[in-house]
Design a protein around this motif. Sequence first.
Motif, PDB file in Angstrom:
ATOM      1  N   GLN A  33      -1.409 -12.271  19.795  1.00 44.84           N
ATOM      2  CA  GLN A  33      -1.263 -10.859  18.769  1.00 44.84           C
ATOM      3  C   GLN A  33      -2.019  -9.676  19.804  1.00 44.84           C
ATOM      4  O   GLN A  33      -2.027  -8.830  19.548  1.00 44.84           O
ATOM      5  N   GLY A  34      -2.502 -10.305  20.913  1.00 49.24           N
ATOM      6  CA  GLY A  34      -3.098  -9.178  22.006  1.00 49.24           C
ATOM      7  C   GLY A  34      -4.482  -9.732  22.100  1.00 49.24           C
ATOM      8  O   GLY A  34      -4.610 -10.981  22.181  1.00 49.24           O
ATOM      9  N   MET A  35      -5.542  -8.749  22.359  1.00 48.78           N
ATOM     10  CA  MET A  35      -6.689  -9.203  22.954  1.00 48.78           C
ATOM     11  C   MET A  35      -7.567  -9.349  21.625  1.00 48.78           C
ATOM     12  O   MET A  35      -7.270  -9.050  20.454  1.00 48.78           O
ATOM     13  N   GLY A  36      -8.316 -10.557  21.697  1.00 56.46           N
ATOM     14  CA  GLY A  36      -9.079 -10.940  20.529  1.00 56.46           C
ATOM     15  C   GLY A  36     -10.451 -11.326  20.953  1.00 56.46           C
ATOM     16  O   GLY A  36     -10.979 -11.413  22.157  1.00 56.46           O
ATOM     17  N   LEU A  37     -11.478 -11.803  19.988  1.00 58.09           N
ATOM     18  CA  LEU A  37     -12.663 -12.154  20.248  1.00 58.09           C
ATOM     19  C   LEU A  37     -12.583 -13.802  19.913  1.00 58.09           C
ATOM     20  O   LEU A  37     -12.392 -14.073  18.803  1.00 58.09           O
ATOM     21  N   ALA A  38     -13.358 -14.661  20.671  1.00 61.85           N
ATOM     22  CA  ALA A  38     -13.356 -15.783  20.288  1.00 61.85           C
ATOM     23  C   ALA A  38     -15.028 -16.450  20.828  1.00 61.85           C
ATOM     24  O   ALA A  38     -15.590 -15.775  21.632  1.00 61.85           O
ATOM     25  N   PRO A  39     -15.377 -17.593  19.980  1.00 59.63           N
ATOM     26  CA  PRO A  39     -16.778 -17.905  20.329  1.00 59.63           C
ATOM     27  C   PRO A  39     -16.915 -18.099  21.885  1.00 59.63           C
ATOM     28  O   PRO A  39     -16.264 -18.680  22.700  1.00 59.63           O
ATOM     29  N   TYR A  40     -18.042 -17.764  22.541  1.00 60.30           N
ATOM     30  CA  TYR A  40     -18.411 -18.019  23.802  1.00 60.30           C
ATOM     31  C   TYR A  40     -18.750 -19.454  24.307  1.00 60.30           C
ATOM     32  O   TYR A  40     -18.304 -19.983  25.142  1.00 60.30           O
ATOM     33  N   MET A  41     -19.454 -20.129  23.295  1.00 57.31           N
ATOM     34  CA  MET A  41     -19.532 -21.333  23.434  1.00 57.31           C
ATOM     35  C   MET A  41     -19.189 -22.003  22.321  1.00 57.31           C
ATOM     36  O   MET A  41     -19.785 -21.638  21.044  1.00 57.31           O
ATOM     37  N   MET A  42     -18.577 -23.319  22.140  1.00 51.40           N
ATOM     38  CA  MET A  42     -18.168 -23.658  20.698  1.00 51.40           C
ATOM     39  C   MET A  42     -19.056 -24.848  20.226  1.00 51.40           C
ATOM     40  O   MET A  42     -18.801 -25.341  19.066  1.00 51.40           O
ATOM     41  N   THR A  43     -20.134 -25.103  21.057  1.00 53.39           N
ATOM     42  CA  THR A  43     -20.907 -26.312  20.424  1.00 53.39           C
ATOM     43  C   THR A  43     -22.220 -25.823  20.127  1.00 53.39           C
ATOM     44  O   THR A  43     -23.080 -26.641  19.907  1.00 53.39           O
ATOM     45  N   VAL A  44     -22.317 -24.597  20.088  1.00 54.60           N
ATOM     46  CA  VAL A  44     -23.649 -24.114  19.301  1.00 54.60           C
ATOM     47  C   VAL A  44     -23.183 -23.279  18.014  1.00 54.60           C
ATOM     48  O   VAL A  44     -22.242 -22.783  17.820  1.00 54.60           O
ATOM     49  N   ASP A  45     -24.423 -23.200  17.128  1.00 49.56           N
ATOM     50  CA  ASP A  45     -24.207 -22.570  15.769  1.00 49.56           C
ATOM     51  C   ASP A  45     -23.972 -20.955  16.100  1.00 49.56           C
ATOM     52  O   ASP A  45     -24.863 -20.414  16.399  1.00 49.56           O
ATOM     53  N   PRO A  46     -22.756 -20.607  15.692  1.00 48.80           N
ATOM     54  CA  PRO A  46     -22.663 -18.920  16.143  1.00 48.80           C
ATOM     55  C   PRO A  46     -23.579 -17.924  15.346  1.00 48.80           C
ATOM     56  O   PRO A  46     -23.959 -16.980  15.937  1.00 48.80           O
ATOM     57  N   GLU A  47     -24.134 -18.731  14.058  1.00 49.75           N
ATOM     58  CA  GLU A  47     -24.695 -17.570  13.431  1.00 49.75           C
ATOM     59  C   GLU A  47     -26.392 -17.612  13.994  1.00 49.75           C
ATOM     60  O   GLU A  47     -27.042 -16.785  13.696  1.00 49.75           O
ATOM     61  N   MET A  70     -17.467  -0.121  23.500  1.00 51.48           N
ATOM     62  CA  MET A  70     -17.069   0.922  22.901  1.00 51.48           C
ATOM     63  C   MET A  70     -16.680   0.845  21.453  1.00 51.48           C
ATOM     64  O   MET A  70     -16.749  -0.464  20.880  1.00 51.48           O
ATOM     65  N   GLU A  71     -16.661   1.941  20.721  1.00 49.88           N
ATOM     66  CA  GLU A  71     -17.026   1.801  19.300  1.00 49.88           C
ATOM     67  C   GLU A  71     -15.693   0.991  18.741  1.00 49.88           C
ATOM     68  O   GLU A  71     -16.217   0.263  17.824  1.00 49.88           O
ATOM     69  N   THR A  72     -14.432   1.031  18.954  1.00 47.84           N
ATOM     70  CA  THR A  72     -13.457   0.310  18.263  1.00 47.84           C
ATOM     71  C   THR A  72     -13.557  -1.290  18.601  1.00 47.84           C
ATOM     72  O   THR A  72     -13.641  -1.834  17.476  1.00 47.84           O
ATOM     73  N   MET A  73     -13.986  -1.623  19.634  1.00 46.84           N
ATOM     74  CA  MET A  73     -14.477  -2.919  19.959  1.00 46.84           C
ATOM     75  C   MET A  73     -15.898  -3.400  19.200  1.00 46.84           C
ATOM     76  O   MET A  73     -15.884  -4.532  18.645  1.00 46.84           O
ATOM     77  N   ALA A  74     -16.796  -2.621  19.141  1.00 41.26           N
ATOM     78  CA  ALA A  74     -17.905  -2.919  18.572  1.00 41.26           C
ATOM     79  C   ALA A  74     -17.804  -3.145  16.984  1.00 41.26           C
ATOM     80  O   ALA A  74     -18.183  -3.840  16.564  1.00 41.26           O
ATOM     81  N   LYS A  75     -16.818  -2.468  16.550  1.00 44.74           N
ATOM     82  CA  LYS A  75     -16.511  -2.501  15.012  1.00 44.74           C
ATOM     83  C   LYS A  75     -15.742  -3.884  15.000  1.00 44.74           C
ATOM     84  O   LYS A  75     -15.953  -4.558  13.825  1.00 44.74           O
ATOM     85  N   GLN A  76     -14.967  -4.098  15.678  1.00 47.94           N
ATOM     86  CA  GLN A  76     -14.346  -5.376  15.490  1.00 47.94           C
ATOM     87  C   GLN A  76     -15.282  -6.645  15.575  1.00 47.94           C
ATOM     88  O   GLN A  76     -15.231  -7.580  14.904  1.00 47.94           O
ATOM     89  N   TYR A  77     -16.306  -6.462  16.766  1.00 44.38           N
ATOM     90  CA  TYR A  77     -17.271  -7.400  16.810  1.00 44.38           C
ATOM     91  C   TYR A  77     -18.146  -7.674  15.356  1.00 44.38           C
ATOM     92  O   TYR A  77     -18.245  -8.856  15.067  1.00 44.38           O
ATOM     93  N   ILE A  78     -18.520  -6.498  15.101  1.00 38.18           N
ATOM     94  CA  ILE A  78     -19.527  -6.440  13.652  1.00 38.18           C
ATOM     95  C   ILE A  78     -18.549  -7.064  12.645  1.00 38.18           C
ATOM     96  O   ILE A  78     -19.195  -8.040  11.710  1.00 38.18           O
TER      97      ILE A  78
END
Length: 96
Positions: free
Chosen positions: A48-62, A80-88
Amino acid sequence: MLIETPYKENDVVSIKLSSGEEVVGKLVEETSDTITVSKPLMLAHTQQGMGLAPYMMTVDPEKAQLKFNEKNVITVSKTMETMAKQYIQSTTGLVT
């Protein structure tokens, strides 16, 4: 004239690593040797285009707080604001 710092603690920042990876995370601390971010995600290509994925799969993301060695960092900038909103949204489920 208003002088604004480029980024500060608790800002969502983008980090470009010497390996070519781009990491997005909430800035916890920056020292002369390391940059620490919480809940790091990396930029990834998807069908679907650019997205965000976990940087490390073996650590608790929280609970993840990763330290990046300054020697491996090319640049750091406030995301940038649009990507920061997607991150949040990705890390908290909140839509801003």
